[in-house]
Structures are given as C-alpha cells and as structure tokens.
Design a protein around this motif. Structure first.
Motif, PDB file in Angstrom:
ATOM      1  N   GLY A  61      12.890   1.202 -17.719  1.00  0.00           N
ATOM      2  CA  GLY A  61      13.144   0.701 -16.370  1.00  0.00           C
ATOM      3  C   GLY A  61      13.654  -0.722 -16.459  1.00  0.00           C
ATOM      4  O   GLY A  61      13.392  -1.413 -17.442  1.00  0.00           O
ATOM      5  N   LYS A  67       6.894  -2.586 -15.428  1.00  0.00           N
ATOM      6  CA  LYS A  67       6.512  -1.769 -16.589  1.00  0.00           C
ATOM      7  C   LYS A  67       5.138  -2.172 -17.128  1.00  0.00           C
ATOM      8  O   LYS A  67       4.322  -1.310 -17.432  1.00  0.00           O
ATOM      9  N   PHE A  70       2.473  -0.987 -14.892  1.00  0.00           N
ATOM     10  CA  PHE A  70       2.381   0.463 -14.979  1.00  0.00           C
ATOM     11  C   PHE A  70       1.622   0.870 -16.235  1.00  0.00           C
ATOM     12  O   PHE A  70       0.744   1.735 -16.190  1.00  0.00           O
ATOM     13  N   LEU A 174      11.111   4.381 -14.710  1.00  0.00           N
ATOM     14  CA  LEU A 174      10.557   3.670 -13.556  1.00  0.00           C
ATOM     15  C   LEU A 174      11.706   3.082 -12.742  1.00  0.00           C
ATOM     16  O   LEU A 174      12.651   2.531 -13.296  1.00  0.00           O
ATOM     17  N   LEU A 198       9.565   7.789 -11.681  1.00  0.00           N
ATOM     18  CA  LEU A 198       8.557   7.233 -10.783  1.00  0.00           C
ATOM     19  C   LEU A 198       9.160   6.058 -10.029  1.00  0.00           C
ATOM     20  O   LEU A 198       9.642   5.108 -10.643  1.00  0.00           O
ATOM     21  N   ASN A 200       8.283   3.027  -8.440  1.00  0.00           N
ATOM     22  CA  ASN A 200       7.101   2.161  -8.481  1.00  0.00           C
ATOM     23  C   ASN A 200       7.100   1.211  -7.278  1.00  0.00           C
ATOM     24  O   ASN A 200       8.091   1.104  -6.560  1.00  0.00           O
TER      25      ASN A 200
END
Lengths: 328, 328
Positions: A61, A67, A70, A174, A198, A200
C-alpha cells in the motif's frame, strides 16, 4: 559486529525458537561476505525440511495508508488465534530510509513486546534481486523457528510488489478512500495482483467514502479475468485504528487457504514460486557475473551510450559484450 | 530457399525501397544460421543511420476482436495520407499457427495490393526474446526502406504485448462490447499499457453496447495513475467494417506524436527502448549461453526437480549450476 556462530549453533538455536539466534541467523543470511554466504546457504539447506508450515502473507500500500497500524492490529488478532507471527519487510529503497517501514516502533509496541511475535526490518540498500532472495530465506528460517504466520510488508515502490507477490501465499493491498484518493493511489497493475483489498481508515466520517470506494474497486475488479485459482478477490473496509473489519481480512486468508489447498493451487503456487526463485537467482547470478567481469565493465558504459544515442545497434553491442564476457 | 545476396546488395536494395529485396532482408534477419546472423547484424548496423523516421504503432486485442479488418481499414486510411505503411506481426505461438495473424489475406486484399504497403507475417516458433529482437530489426529495415508508419500486430498471448509495447511509440488496444464481453476480454495489465483503446465492431445494434463499454472503460482508466508522458488515454468507438470512427484512431496517434515530441517523451522513450533492447538481448544471450552449456544441461533438469519438490534450496541449486557454467 560480525560475531558468528557455528552452523550447528545456528541450526539448533533456530529450531528451538531462540529469538536471539534467529535474529543472528537472519543477519547472517543478509550478509554479503563470502564466508557468511557459504554458511548461510548451508544453514538454509539444513532448515529446509523444517520450513514451509506457515501462511505467508504479503502486504502493500502507498505510504500513509496505515501499514504499520494495520500490522499491529492484524498481528495482535493473529496472536489471539494462538498463532506465532513473524513480520518481515522488503524495502528496496536506499540506506537513507533504512528501517523506515518498521522503524516506527511506537505503532507496533504491543506486537513487538509479545513473545510469540518476531519483527524484523529489511536489509536496505541492496539490489532488489538480492533482497528478494534474502527475504525468501528469512521466511524459511522463521518457519523453521516455528512461526505459523509470516507477514511480508513492502512499500509501493518499483518492482517490490511483484517480488513480494512472487514469494507469498496471499497478497493484501491496503488502500484509502475519500477526497479522490481512490483515484490517485492505485499503482498500475497492483490491484490485479491482490488476493484481497482492504480499504483502511474506514472510521468516523470516512465510512461513507470507504463504502463508495469499495463499490468502485469492486466494479473495476469485474474488468479483470478471473485468476487461475478461481478466487474471487474480496474488497473489504476496515480500520486498523478501531479494529473494525480487520477480522474480515483474517477470515479471507483462511477462506483462501481452505479453497486453494482443496483445489491444489496452494502447493502448485509454492512449487512454481520455488522454480521462479531458482530462475531469478540464476538470472541474478548471470547478470552479476556479467556486470562484474573486468573486461565487460571496461566497455559497458561506452556501449550503452552508443546504443542510447542510436549509433550502435543493440544486437551488435550485446554480441560484442557477450564475446568479451565469454572470452571468445 | 536459402538464397543469399551480398551485404551491399541487401543494403542498396532496401535503401531503394525494393520490396523483393526488403522481403529477403527480413528473411535474412529471421534466420538462425550462424553465417546469416553475422551478415544480418552488419546489415542492420549499415541501415541504422537511415532508420527511426517512422511512427511505430503496436496493435493488440483478443482473437475475434477484428484485428485483421482493422489493419485493412486503418492501413488504407494511412495510405490516403500519402504515407507508406509496413505491417509486421509478432506471434509467439508455435509453428502450427504460423502466419495465423496475417494469413487471412482475403481480409487484407486491398492493402496487400497497394504498392505503398508492405505486409509481413511473423516468424513463428522462435523464442519470444528472439522474435522481439527480430521484429525490432525488421522495423529498422522497413524504416530504412522508407516506410513512414509501421504497424506491429500481436495476439493477446503471454508476454507478447509487453514485448511489443516496449518497441513501439504508440500502443493501441482493440476491444469488443456487448453481451458482457467487456468484462471478459480484458487481460490483466493490458489496459494500462494502452495509449488508446478502440472498441471495435461499434456498428448496427452494437452501437449502444459500445457506448456503454466506452463509459465503463473510461471509469476504469480513472483508477490508474496518469502515465509519465501526461497522455490521457482516449477510449474510442469505431467499426473496421464500416470505417466509422477509425479516423479517430489516426487523429489520436497524431495528437500523441505532437504532444510527446513537444515534451521530449517521444525521443526519451525511444532511447529507453534501445537501452532496454540492449539489456534484453544481453539477458537473452546470457540465458542462452547458460542453457546450452553442456555441463549445465546435464544437471539442470535434476536440480529443477529437486527445487520444485522443496528438497534443495533454490539458492544452492543456482550457485551449483553457476559454478558449472563458469567452470569453477
């Protein structure tokens, strides 16, 4: 700094899950010293029969996508499943950003202090081919040390995503929603490499935008052909900050594992990855041997300049350089 | 069959635009005979100062999208601009489909009979790296023979699009609309490589579907980052059958040429393509030298099998094979 142990000490230490020796073993394989390289290869070979029993997850990402947060949230969730977790990073950028990915320890405090977690920043500054190989070997060593889940983090730079995609079982992208970000951050070709996406930071005022982005990405994914493993790429929303939706990522990983182990893709993918690794490594060594060849080196820049300017046909330049290399 | 002329005869013939000699010159560069390869390299080098003055256009799309009809219609339109047109094809598939792309002469009858057009099917069955190099050299020879516009056609197979994208100035993707086709035919990663997309067969009852597809593709393109040349990829609709909309493709090519010559991208792209060609060719020759090395050959299959089965670490296998190759 270059304190080295014996092969047996490394091997036993790693197999016992000794974190200090595990760290030293990874330092060993990251080394570019001739003697280290030899022992490292023997160590990896000795640990090979004990490797392979993990789920390898790649995460990518753009910077700012969250990140580190996450990995902290997802990692703790994985630990709650009674798993052991290793986090590795691939950062092909220069020494200047050494450890940048995982350097922000404050965001990973809880994870870093857990005995069943192991966090390791990437070696920076090396050739990508080298890094890839070393990350692959680090994964094997972590597996031999008993880690069930391995997260490999990468930044959205150059070829690093492709490299990481080629060494993991599951690749997570992400992304961010809101303020047109969904139109900006998509690096060409990355979306199609993902096994899950995802969105985020889907929290607070961002939720509506995240759901919109989800719909946009789902439509875009329809444009792609189904992948060879018949997996339908889920687009999820979640927040590493609140924890909302992160369980969905783990559920997707488990679904993916079940489905692809059933249809044989899981093992087939790993066998292909091993063969690709062999090919990559041969190419890497061939190029290295070529580029470090003294007589080739003496002529390479000059030939490249002539080719760039259109004075010499690339076929001729390549043939001449090869003659020098092969000593003909 | 292997009738060969002298270097001077080839050179003079090509420079005079002699179509028979041009054809023989391309046959020469497609040859894999040692003596031919040597003369071919000299010929390309001799013609190099006379090359480069064309617009190189790559065309791709799935089978059935109407590539042959498009080339016929678009080609005749180019000829009407007082241009000279060469059509080459890259088909990495086997001997079985030799000439399949351009074999259907009936669809290109008008073009094939025009003196200012030159149509050449691809050499089939060779390694892709080899084909790419030969197509690149064929382009240079056609340019030296005075062709202003070169169309390089490829089928949507394997790496051929990437290879063709890397040797042209402008890359056109043909697509189909209707019956959900727009969701099927998009090969991963291809759409982002295009400099323009033409939704073909936008005629009769297909027009509505084509306009819908256009809108879908335009939205999908918004998801990609702008390319480094600042070019906004147009999505066009047209019909190679009726000729409707095909002028729009030519207009896009001309716009692209103007814009990228202005901002310097055109020449920069070509210089990069030459360097990439050199790198590709060095890699190709290195791999060829490696794979045809007698002692490597004796051990390669065995090592690959051990790596595939996870018995030997790819790093060790690669190092052992390299030792054999380098004779250490």
């Amino acid at each position: 700094m270059n304190k080295r142990l014996s092969l047996d000490t490394y091997r036993e230490g790693v197999l016992e899950g000794n974190r200090v020796i595990l760290g030293q073993a990874i330092t060993l394989i990251e080394s570019s010293l001739g003697t280290d390289i030899e022992i490292a290869a023997q160590l990896v070979q000795a640990l090979l029969p004990h490797s392979g029993n993990s789920i390898r997850i790649g995460i990518t990402g753009v910077p700012g996508v969250g990140k580190s947060s996450f990995v902290e949230t997802f990692g703790n969730l994985v630990l709650e499943q009674e798993k052991r977790l290793a986090v590795l990073a691939v950062d092909p950028s220069s020494q200047a950003t050494k450890g940048s990915i995982l350097g922000d320890k404050t965001r990973m405090g809880k994870l870093a202090s857990n005995k069943r977690a192991f966090i390791r920043p990437s070696p920076a500054g090396a050739h990508l081919g080298g890094i890839s190989s070393k990350t692959r070997e680090a994964m094997l060593i972590c597996e031999a040390a008993g880690f069930d889940v391995i997260l490999v983090e990468t930044v959205g730079v150059g070829q690093s995503e492709t490299a990481v995609r080629g060494m993991v079982d599951f690749f997570l992208l992400l992304m961010l929603a809101g303020a047109g970000d969904e139109l900006q951050g998509v690096k060409k070709g990355i979306m199609e490499m993902a096994d899950a996406i995802l969105i985020n930071k889907a929290d607070g005022e961002n939720i509506t935008a995240a759901l919109q982005a989800k719909s946009i990405y789902q439509n875009a994914l329809h444009l792609f052909q189904p992948s060879e493993n018949n997996w339908k790429i889920p687009v999820l929303t979640g927040s590493a900050l609140t924890g909302e939706g992160i369980q969905g990522v783990w559920d997707s990983v488990i679904d993916y594992e079940k489905q692809t182990k059933m249809n044989g893709y899981w093992e087939q993918n790993r066998a292909n990855q091993r063969l690709n690794w062999l090919n990559d490594q041969v190419d890497f060594l061939l190029r290295k041997a070529f580029q470090t060849h003294p007589i080739v080196q003496k002529n390479l820049l000059d030939q490249r300049e002539k080719v760039r300017n259109g004075i010499v046909n690339p076929m001729i330049a390549a043939a001449e350089l090869m003659s020098l290399f092969l000593g003909k």
